[in-house]
Design a protein around this motif. Structure first.
Motif, short mmCIF file in Angstrom:
data_model
loop_
_atom_site.label_atom_id
_atom_site.label_comp_id
_atom_site.label_asym_id
_atom_site.label_seq_id
_atom_site.Cartn_x
_atom_site.Cartn_y
_atom_site.Cartn_z
N VAL A 64 0.73 -1.24 0.04
CA VAL A 64 -0.23 -0.01 0.08
C VAL A 64 0.71 1.49 0.06
O VAL A 64 0.28 2.20 -0.01
CB VAL A 64 -0.98 0.19 1.14
CG1 VAL A 64 -2.02 -0.87 0.89
CG2 VAL A 64 -0.11 -0.17 2.54
N GLY A 65 2.07 1.15 -0.17
CA GLY A 65 3.15 2.10 -0.41
C GLY A 65 3.56 2.65 0.97
O GLY A 65 3.51 2.15 1.98
N GLY A 66 4.17 3.95 0.86
CA GLY A 66 4.57 4.68 1.84
C GLY A 66 4.00 4.89 3.08
O GLY A 66 2.73 5.02 2.74
N GLY A 70 3.83 9.56 3.33
CA GLY A 70 3.19 8.24 2.91
C GLY A 70 2.06 8.57 1.95
O GLY A 70 1.76 9.74 1.53
N THR A 71 1.55 7.55 1.47
CA THR A 71 0.38 7.41 0.69
C THR A 71 -1.13 7.67 1.60
O THR A 71 -1.13 7.51 2.64
CB THR A 71 0.24 6.02 0.00
OG1 THR A 71 -0.09 5.10 0.68
CG2 THR A 71 1.60 5.75 -1.03
N ALA A 72 -1.99 7.88 0.91
CA ALA A 72 -3.35 8.28 1.28
C ALA A 72 -3.84 7.05 2.05
O ALA A 72 -4.41 6.68 3.11
CB ALA A 72 -4.15 8.86 0.67
N SER A 75 13.02 18.07 -1.19
CA SER A 75 11.83 17.80 -1.56
C SER A 75 11.36 16.50 -2.31
O SER A 75 10.53 15.86 -2.23
CB SER A 75 11.21 18.96 -2.35
OG SER A 75 11.81 19.05 -3.71
N LEU A 76 12.52 16.14 -2.87
CA LEU A 76 12.56 14.53 -3.77
C LEU A 76 12.21 13.52 -2.94
O LEU A 76 11.44 12.77 -3.31
CB LEU A 76 13.71 14.53 -4.54
CG LEU A 76 13.98 15.26 -5.74
CD1 LEU A 76 15.66 15.15 -6.39
CD2 LEU A 76 13.18 14.46 -6.94
N PRO A 77 12.62 13.27 -1.49
CA PRO A 77 12.46 12.37 -0.81
C PRO A 77 10.69 12.09 -0.62
O PRO A 77 10.22 10.94 -0.79
CB PRO A 77 13.07 12.39 0.63
CG PRO A 77 14.22 13.17 0.23
CD PRO A 77 13.76 14.15 -0.76
N GLY A 78 10.19 13.20 -0.30
CA GLY A 78 8.57 13.17 -0.11
C GLY A 78 7.89 12.62 -1.29
O GLY A 78 7.11 11.82 -1.33
N ASP A 79 8.40 13.40 -2.62
CA ASP A 79 7.65 12.93 -3.91
C ASP A 79 8.07 11.33 -4.02
O ASP A 79 7.01 10.79 -4.79
CB ASP A 79 8.20 13.83 -4.88
CG ASP A 79 7.52 15.29 -4.90
OD1 ASP A 79 6.69 15.49 -4.14
OD2 ASP A 79 7.94 16.11 -5.81
N LEU A 80 9.26 11.14 -4.01
CA LEU A 80 9.44 9.60 -4.26
C LEU A 80 8.94 8.60 -3.29
O LEU A 80 8.62 7.49 -3.92
CB LEU A 80 11.27 9.53 -4.17
CG LEU A 80 11.94 10.22 -5.43
CD1 LEU A 80 13.44 10.13 -4.94
CD2 LEU A 80 11.85 9.50 -6.73
N HIS A 81 8.79 8.90 -1.92
CA HIS A 81 8.20 7.98 -1.26
C HIS A 81 6.63 7.71 -1.74
O HIS A 81 6.17 6.76 -1.67
CB HIS A 81 8.30 8.48 0.18
CG HIS A 81 7.85 7.43 1.11
ND1 HIS A 81 7.57 7.89 2.50
CD2 HIS A 81 8.21 6.39 1.34
CE1 HIS A 81 7.53 6.77 3.23
NE2 HIS A 81 7.80 5.77 2.59
N LYS A 82 5.93 8.83 -2.24
CA LYS A 82 4.60 8.57 -2.61
C LYS A 82 4.45 8.13 -3.85
O LYS A 82 3.49 7.24 -4.45
CB LYS A 82 4.06 10.20 -2.48
CG LYS A 82 3.85 10.70 -1.35
CD LYS A 82 3.13 11.90 -1.58
CE LYS A 82 2.63 12.79 -0.28
NZ LYS A 82 3.91 13.21 0.35
#
Length: 627
Positions: free
Chosen positions: A279-281, A286-288, A422-429
């Motif tokens: 279900v992702g990060g 993380g993901t919603a 900002s890349l870690p947040g975008d990549l995790h999602k």
């Protein structure tokens, strides 16, 4: 009578290191596969001479910055599953203190690296010598003591014979799956060059077994009962899954039980992105769907996670009625966090035992729960599709479109490295991990400047695989030096350099906490004294080219994918340079809707800070302590 060999301390150390091996699951590796070094008067005649003397058995890599060398060693160790590591030698003074950040990063992330900083004379023939710190209150203190709190083990070798127990202890810690991290052996410059009669046994091959401790039967039985009783369980997969090579075991556990799996930054890739239970990060980035499941979970099964504030949304995420924690971790310290039920063991072995125990009689979560997270996963993937869409071919790309373009050209063999901004947040999602080791995020220390040297270390550990260092302009300016090393060694790393004219991540955070993006853009100073003028005319692509790297400039969405494809096929170090939309629109990734605690000014006159404090107080009121 024991036979001896007369060598200098440095020569003995290099010979000893060349004879050390690890073994796990029948795989035997060199423990110290190579040594990085920058030489000065504090190590050139000692360790430097020894590396010349024993170059046939100890490979050497020439670094440009001591911190960067440590980062390269960390990247190598992580890609090597902590079964093989690199050493790093420096001179005294600034060369040694430059290691502190790299040491902290290694220790925080439980990754082995051997640090060999030079130290001032043990015999004190003259005080002070060049680059010596004078400390009037103690004669045995040097700047190397800065490395003590960031090292998993530290010793200063003030006499030749002291090397023997120190070197053995160093190897023990490097190969211990619980204690491992940066290991520092400080080497006074005179002692390095001093000769001693060493027992030949010291140089015999020695194999260090990397343990897989099994689960205690009582703890295992309690864990099985907790899982059987849970109605809304959720696995949180951390970096320990990868360290243990437990990905396939986690796959079987999730598939047989139907329990969904969310991942931390370190744990992403534990399951492929398209696995039904992935279900992702999780957490602030993380993901919603994962964060919704976390809020409702009645049992959180942490596997190899430290439960950092990003994972727990600063204590506001796991708030379901009666929620409890089951912590499968090889480290007792982490196994007892959040008042959890500990299952202290190797991740792979414990997951195998849990899967077997739950199979008879069979255990699987309610079909309605599976349908719920399956629906949530499907909805999230539609958002990811929209977020990664290419956009108009003649427009400047957004950051998420850059990620989408890279996603379109890679396969399971590629490795993507990032650490800060900002890349870690975008990549995790948004990133869709296709293999267990494709996603390499250093988020334990989130250190700007890690990416390029780490890419070199990863490439040395995984030759032939495409390795990408994703960096923003702020990170690039911190540490581009090892581009020279990549060029010199002909290591074909790929640097994806994203120019957005400032600290985009902190700019957004600054705005949210009432600091109004102060000093977060790379702009000229305006008449009012603020940095709000025109963007600085800095050409980072030209800088990378000046260091010897091949550079491909991508100006639009249309030519970005072509540049990435060309870089992927390149057999020399290659940079793709792209300028994205301005810093305040850098991301645009869908929100996971989880908070992160960054304290806001309690008193202020500016309305932005007052409003931010009101929002902060609202979130703080939802924090829950798990006791």
């Amino acid at each position: 009578m024991t036979s001896t060999t007369r060598l200098t301390v440095a020569q003995a150390l290099v010979r000893f290191l060349a004879a050390q091996y690890t073994e796990r699951d029948g795989e035997r590796r060199r423990l110290i596969a190579a040594t990085w070094g920058v030489f000065g008067h504090g190590n050139v005649a000692g360790v430097g001479q020894a590396l010349v003397e024993y170059g046939a058995v100890m490979p050497y890599h020439q670094g440009r910055n001591e911190q960067a060398m440590a980062h390269a060693a960390v990247g190598y160790a992580r890609q090597s599953n902590r079964l093989s590591a690199h050493a790093v030698t420096t001179s005294i003074g600034p060369g040694a203190t430059n290691l502190v950040t790299g040491a902290a990063l290694a220790t925080v992330n439980h990754l082995p690296v051997l640090l060999l900083p030079g130290d001032v004379f043990a015999t004190h023939p003259a005080d002070p010598v060049l680059q010596q710190l004078e400390f009037p209150r103690a004669g045995d203190v040097s700047v190397n003591d800065c490395l003590r709190p960031v090292s998993a083990y530290f010793d200063r070798i003030t006499r030749p014979e002291a090397l023997i127990p120190a070197a053995l202890q160093a190897m023990r810690v490097l190969t211990d799956p619980v204690e491992t991290g940066a290991v520092t052996l400080a080497l006074p410059q005179d002692v390095q060059a001093e000769a001693f009669d060493w027992p030949e046994e010291l140089f015999a091959e020695r194999t260090w077994t990397v343990r897989r401790p099994g689960a205690d039967p009582v703890e295992l039985a309690a864990a099985v009962r907790a899982i059987r009783a849970a109605r809304r369980p959720l696995v949180v997969a951390g970096g320990g899954v990868h360290h243990s090579r437990a990905e396939d075991t986690l796959d079987r556990f999730a598939e047989s039980t139907g329990i969904p799996v969310a991942s931390t930054q370190a744990g992403k890739g534990s399951l492929r992105w398209d696995h039904p239970q992935d279900v992702g990060g999780i957490g602030h980035t993380g993901t919603a769907v994962a964060d919704e499941l976390a809020r409702a979970a009645d049992l959180v099964i942490g596997v190899g996670t430290r439960y950092t504030d990003f994972t727990t949304a600063s204590g506001t995420l796991f708030t379901g009625d009666g929620v409890r924690f089951l912590n499968l971790n090889i480290a007792p310290y982490d196994g007892h966090k959040l008042a959890g039920l500990p299952l202290v063991a190797d991740a792979r072995g414990a997951l195998e035992a849990l899967t077997e125990a739950l199979a008879a009689p069979g255990h699987r979560v309610d079909p309605a729960y599976v349908a719920r997270y399956t629906r949530g996963k499907r909805n999230w993937e539609r958002q990811v599709d929209a977020g990664l869409a290419a956009g108009q071919p003649d427009t400047r790309p957004t950051q998420r479109q850059v990620i989408g373009a890279l996603d379109a050209v890679v396969d399971a063999s590629d490795i993507v490295i990032n650490a800060a901004g900002s890349l870690p947040g975008d990549l995790h999602k948004l990133w869709r991990a296709r293999s267990r080791d494709q996603y390499h995020l250093e988020y334990g220390y989130s250190c700007m400047g890690y990416e390029i040297p780490a890419a070199i270390g990863v490439s040395l550990a995984a030759p032939g695989r495409p390795v990408w260092a994703l960096v923003g302009d702020g990170t690039y300016l911190m540490m581009p030096t090892e581009i020279v090393t990549a060029v010199q060694e002909r290591i074909p790393i790929k640097v994806l350099l994203v120019q957005n004219h400032g600290y985009a991540s902190i700019g957004g955070l600054s705005e949210s906490v009432g600091a109004e993006r102060f000093a977060t853009d790379y702009r000229f100073r305006a008449a009012d004294g603020t940095y709000t003028g025109a963007p600085l005319p800095v050409d980072l692509a030209a800088n990378a080219a000046s260091l010897g790297m091949r550079v491909l400039r991508a100006t639009t969405v249309g030519d970005l994918r072509a540049a990435l494809t060309e870089a992927r096929d390149a057999d020399t170090p290659t940079c793709v340079y792209v300028e994205t939309e301005t810093a305040d629109t850098v991301s645009g990734a869908p929100s996971g809707e989880a908070w992160w605690d960054v304290p806001v000014a309690e008193t202020a006159t500016r309305s932005s800070a007052v409003k931010a404090r009101e929002e902060y107080d609202r979130h703080v009121s939802t924090r829950r302590r798990h006791l």
